[in-house]
Design a protein around this motif. Structure first.
Motif, PDB file in Angstrom:
ATOM      1  N   LEU A 104      -4.608  11.424   0.458  1.00 46.46           N
ATOM      2  CA  LEU A 104      -2.668  12.071  -0.359  1.00 46.46           C
ATOM      3  C   LEU A 104      -2.222  11.246  -0.280  1.00 46.46           C
ATOM      4  O   LEU A 104      -1.477  10.854  -1.781  1.00 46.46           O
ATOM      5  N   ALA A 105      -2.025  10.251   0.448  1.00 49.24           N
ATOM      6  CA  ALA A 105      -0.087   9.057   0.332  1.00 49.24           C
ATOM      7  C   ALA A 105      -1.072   8.330  -1.171  1.00 49.24           C
ATOM      8  O   ALA A 105      -0.592   8.349  -1.778  1.00 49.24           O
ATOM      9  N   ILE A 157       7.650   7.805   1.339  1.00 49.87           N
ATOM     10  CA  ILE A 157       6.803   8.241   1.914  1.00 49.87           C
ATOM     11  C   ILE A 157       6.179   8.779   0.932  1.00 49.87           C
ATOM     12  O   ILE A 157       6.423   9.402  -0.043  1.00 49.87           O
ATOM     13  N   ASP A 158       4.496   8.841   0.831  1.00 46.85           N
ATOM     14  CA  ASP A 158       4.293   8.878  -0.069  1.00 46.85           C
ATOM     15  C   ASP A 158       3.017  10.542   0.459  1.00 46.85           C
ATOM     16  O   ASP A 158       2.739  10.865  -1.125  1.00 46.85           O
ATOM     17  N   ALA A 159       2.781  10.557   1.806  1.00 45.01           N
ATOM     18  CA  ALA A 159       2.484  11.999   2.187  1.00 45.01           C
ATOM     19  C   ALA A 159       3.074  11.922   3.203  1.00 45.01           C
ATOM     20  O   ALA A 159       2.798  10.810   4.382  1.00 45.01           O
ATOM     21  N   ALA A 160       3.088  12.556   4.401  1.00 47.85           N
ATOM     22  CA  ALA A 160       3.187  12.919   5.981  1.00 47.85           C
ATOM     23  C   ALA A 160       2.813  14.390   6.289  1.00 47.85           C
ATOM     24  O   ALA A 160       1.868  15.323   6.217  1.00 47.85           O
ATOM     25  N   LYS A 161       2.410  13.871   8.102  1.00 46.62           N
ATOM     26  CA  LYS A 161       1.748  15.100   7.882  1.00 46.62           C
ATOM     27  C   LYS A 161       2.192  15.402   9.453  1.00 46.62           C
ATOM     28  O   LYS A 161       3.020  14.337  10.293  1.00 46.62           O
ATOM     29  N   PRO A 214       0.897  -1.408  -0.082  1.00 49.65           N
ATOM     30  CA  PRO A 214       0.191   0.035   0.269  1.00 49.65           C
ATOM     31  C   PRO A 214       0.615   1.751   0.180  1.00 49.65           C
ATOM     32  O   PRO A 214       2.024   1.054   0.196  1.00 49.65           O
ATOM     33  N   PRO A 215       0.204   2.339  -0.344  1.00 51.39           N
ATOM     34  CA  PRO A 215       1.127   3.592  -0.025  1.00 51.39           C
ATOM     35  C   PRO A 215       1.583   3.826   1.779  1.00 51.39           C
ATOM     36  O   PRO A 215       0.681   3.631   1.966  1.00 51.39           O
ATOM     37  N   VAL A 216       2.809   5.011   1.397  1.00 53.57           N
ATOM     38  CA  VAL A 216       2.843   4.886   2.737  1.00 53.57           C
ATOM     39  C   VAL A 216       3.044   6.227   3.284  1.00 53.57           C
ATOM     40  O   VAL A 216       2.647   7.643   2.558  1.00 53.57           O
ATOM     41  N   ALA A 217       2.560   6.495   4.391  1.00 54.22           N
ATOM     42  CA  ALA A 217       2.067   7.762   4.947  1.00 54.22           C
ATOM     43  C   ALA A 217       2.979   7.467   5.941  1.00 54.22           C
ATOM     44  O   ALA A 217       2.789   7.015   6.851  1.00 54.22           O
ATOM     45  N   LEU A 218       3.471   8.738   6.709  1.00 54.98           N
ATOM     46  CA  LEU A 218       4.672   9.132   8.051  1.00 54.98           C
ATOM     47  C   LEU A 218       3.583  10.138   8.564  1.00 54.98           C
ATOM     48  O   LEU A 218       3.037  11.607   8.646  1.00 54.98           O
ATOM     49  N   ALA A 219       3.609  10.185   9.687  1.00 53.07           N
ATOM     50  CA  ALA A 219       3.301  10.319  11.313  1.00 53.07           C
ATOM     51  C   ALA A 219       4.386  10.929  11.535  1.00 53.07           C
ATOM     52  O   ALA A 219       4.802  10.596  12.563  1.00 53.07           O
ATOM     53  N   ILE A 220       4.215  12.333  11.892  1.00 50.93           N
ATOM     54  CA  ILE A 220       5.740  13.109  12.622  1.00 50.93           C
ATOM     55  C   ILE A 220       4.760  13.439  13.928  1.00 50.93           C
ATOM     56  O   ILE A 220       4.354  15.121  13.829  1.00 50.93           O
ATOM     57  N   ALA A 221       4.971  13.150  15.391  1.00 47.05           N
ATOM     58  CA  ALA A 221       3.451  13.826  16.168  1.00 47.05           C
ATOM     59  C   ALA A 221       4.042  13.024  17.628  1.00 47.05           C
ATOM     60  O   ALA A 221       4.547  11.874  17.575  1.00 47.05           O
ATOM     61  N   GLY A 222       3.313  13.444  18.745  1.00 44.02           N
ATOM     62  CA  GLY A 222       2.959  12.826  19.891  1.00 44.02           C
ATOM     63  C   GLY A 222       2.444  11.009  20.260  1.00 44.02           C
ATOM     64  O   GLY A 222       1.526  11.506  19.649  1.00 44.02           O
ATOM     65  N   THR A 223       2.505  10.415  21.249  1.00 37.64           N
ATOM     66  CA  THR A 223       2.269   9.585  21.991  1.00 37.64           C
ATOM     67  C   THR A 223       1.168  10.050  23.030  1.00 37.64           C
ATOM     68  O   THR A 223       1.185  10.870  22.982  1.00 37.64           O
ATOM     69  N   ASP A 224      -0.036   9.482  23.064  1.00 39.63           N
ATOM     70  CA  ASP A 224      -0.913   9.417  24.027  1.00 39.63           C
ATOM     71  C   ASP A 224      -1.366   8.762  24.907  1.00 39.63           C
ATOM     72  O   ASP A 224      -1.559   7.031  24.416  1.00 39.63           O
ATOM     73  N   SER A 225      -0.939   7.787  26.124  1.00 35.47           N
ATOM     74  CA  SER A 225      -0.616   6.676  26.312  1.00 35.47           C
ATOM     75  C   SER A 225      -2.498   6.191  26.634  1.00 35.47           C
ATOM     76  O   SER A 225      -2.594   4.749  26.648  1.00 35.47           O
ATOM     77  N   GLY A 226      -3.289   6.827  26.822  1.00 28.60           N
ATOM     78  CA  GLY A 226      -4.342   6.969  26.644  1.00 28.60           C
ATOM     79  C   GLY A 226      -4.808   5.992  25.373  1.00 28.60           C
ATOM     80  O   GLY A 226      -6.081   5.469  25.588  1.00 28.60           O
ATOM     81  N   GLY A 227      -4.213   6.082  24.170  1.00 26.10           N
ATOM     82  CA  GLY A 227      -4.304   5.571  22.750  1.00 26.10           C
ATOM     83  C   GLY A 227      -5.530   6.682  22.440  1.00 26.10           C
ATOM     84  O   GLY A 227      -6.043   6.102  21.305  1.00 26.10           O
ATOM     85  N   GLY A 228      -6.221   7.790  22.651  1.00 26.55           N
ATOM     86  CA  GLY A 228      -7.185   8.436  21.879  1.00 26.55           C
ATOM     87  C   GLY A 228      -6.756   9.220  20.997  1.00 26.55           C
ATOM     88  O   GLY A 228      -7.192   9.529  19.755  1.00 26.55           O
ATOM     89  N   ALA A 229      -5.194  10.147  21.448  1.00 22.84           N
ATOM     90  CA  ALA A 229      -5.339  11.515  20.157  1.00 22.84           C
ATOM     91  C   ALA A 229      -3.762  11.146  19.754  1.00 22.84           C
ATOM     92  O   ALA A 229      -3.242   9.680  20.162  1.00 22.84           O
ATOM     93  N   GLY A 230      -2.813  11.805  19.561  1.00 26.30           N
ATOM     94  CA  GLY A 230      -1.270  11.538  18.739  1.00 26.30           C
ATOM     95  C   GLY A 230      -1.356  10.367  17.549  1.00 26.30           C
ATOM     96  O   GLY A 230      -2.665  10.272  16.821  1.00 26.30           O
TER      97      GLY A 230
END
Ligand code: ATP
Ligand code: HMH
Length: 277
Positions: A232-233, A78-82, A8-24
């Motif tokens: 976009l990816a 990388i086909d798209a990044a955020k 499949p296409p590859v998307a890259l997330a550049i972001a923080g972790t959320d220990s509660g598994g909801g966001a980021g």
């Protein structure tokens, strides 16, 4: 004979972790998967977080963030990044430098979600990093996706209706972004949620959905930006990628569930096949 599995296409997330598994990053990986792309990650910070709030955040060394971007780009492409939570000026500058090397925002579509705080109001960005976000990162974005608080911080516009959303989007495009999506989730009091997209050529598109009465919308902004990035990816034109993102987040808000004592997450579980071993 079985056919070779298709990559499949590859998307890259550049972001923080959320220990509660909801966001980021957790929301990003779910959105990428639900939208049919491979999820690669560059972790920018670790947060100590649950449904009630953020009680700590720990930035990753900037060169480690940059190396994660380079090592993914150099191997699988990388086909798209955020970007999501970037925590500090130093990390933003490292993302800009590595992003320029690998072609984020030039060769590769690049979505900048200018995360400044959690939905609980807890900061996720050092106050002195706003300048780097505005002057260095946003001008490289294919699309910038602020909520109304971030709009106020970045361009000083108080969005109360379509006209002020348009004014804000114009100001964001004037900073150098290829397009701006001003999200209306925080504009309470209307039965509809309107996200307004303005592209650099001045074309405007409104994405509208019914407003759900729910306090469970944790990770909503991250999920939308990631679903657009997945589109976009996959090679969709920007307007179609935003339409995909809006369709994804609308269903994810519909299926949001209570979890913990605070705000539950938007859900991707509706997209998971009901399979048996
Ligand atoms: N109550 C709601 N009903 C339906 N859609 C919503 C609702 N709230 C937000 N959305 C949608 O969710 C997406 C995120 O919007 P919002 O303005 O809440 O961003 P955000 O503040 O960055 O999100 P977060 O809650 O993750 O911080 C938008 O597409 C918005 O239209
Ligand atoms: C790590 C992280 N990124 C983004 C947000 C905003 O939703 C959050 N609460 N936590």
């Amino acid at each position: 004979m079985t056919a070779e599995p298709r990559t499949p296409p590859v998307a890259l997330a550049i972001a923080g972790t959320d220990s509660g598994g909801g966001a980021g990053i957790t929301a990003d990986v779910r959105a990428f998967t639900a939208c049919g792309v491979h999820a690669a990650v560059a972790i920018a910070a670790v947060t100590v977080q649950n449904s009630v709030g953020v009680s700590g955040f720990h930035p990753i060394p900037p060169d480690v963030v940059a190396d994660q971007i380079r090592t993914v780009a150099g191997d699988m492409g990388i086909d798209a990044a955020k970007t999501g939570m970037l925590a500090s000026t130093e990390i933003i500058e490292a993302v800009v430098a590595a992003g320029d090397e690998v072609g984020l925002g030039t060769r590769i579509p690049f979505v900048v979600d200018p995360v400044a705080a959690s939905m609980h109001g807890h900061p996720l960005l050092a106050p002195d990093a706003l300048g780097a976000l505005r002057d260095d990162l946003i001008p490289r974005a294919t699309l910038v996706t602020p909520n109304l608080d971030e709009v106020r911080l970045l361009v000083g516009v108080e969005v109360v209706d379509d006209d002020t959303a348009r004014e804000a989007a114009r100001a964001l495009v004037a900073l150098g972004a290829g397009a701006a999506l001003v999200k209306g989730g925080h504009l309470e009091g209307s039965p509809e949620v309107v996200d307004l997209l303005l592209t650099a050529d001045g074309t405007e598109h409104r994405f509208t959905s019914r407003r759900r009465e729910t306090k469970h919308s944790h990770g909503g902004g991250d999920s939308l930006a990631s679903a657009v990035t997945a589109g976009l990816a996959r090679g969709l034109p920007l307007v179609d990628a935003v339409a995909l993102g809006k369709a994804y987040i609308t269903r994810a808000v519909e299926h949001a569930y209570p979890l913990g004592a605070g705000h539950g997450p938007v859900s991707a579980l509706w997209s998971v096949a009901d399979w048996e071993p």
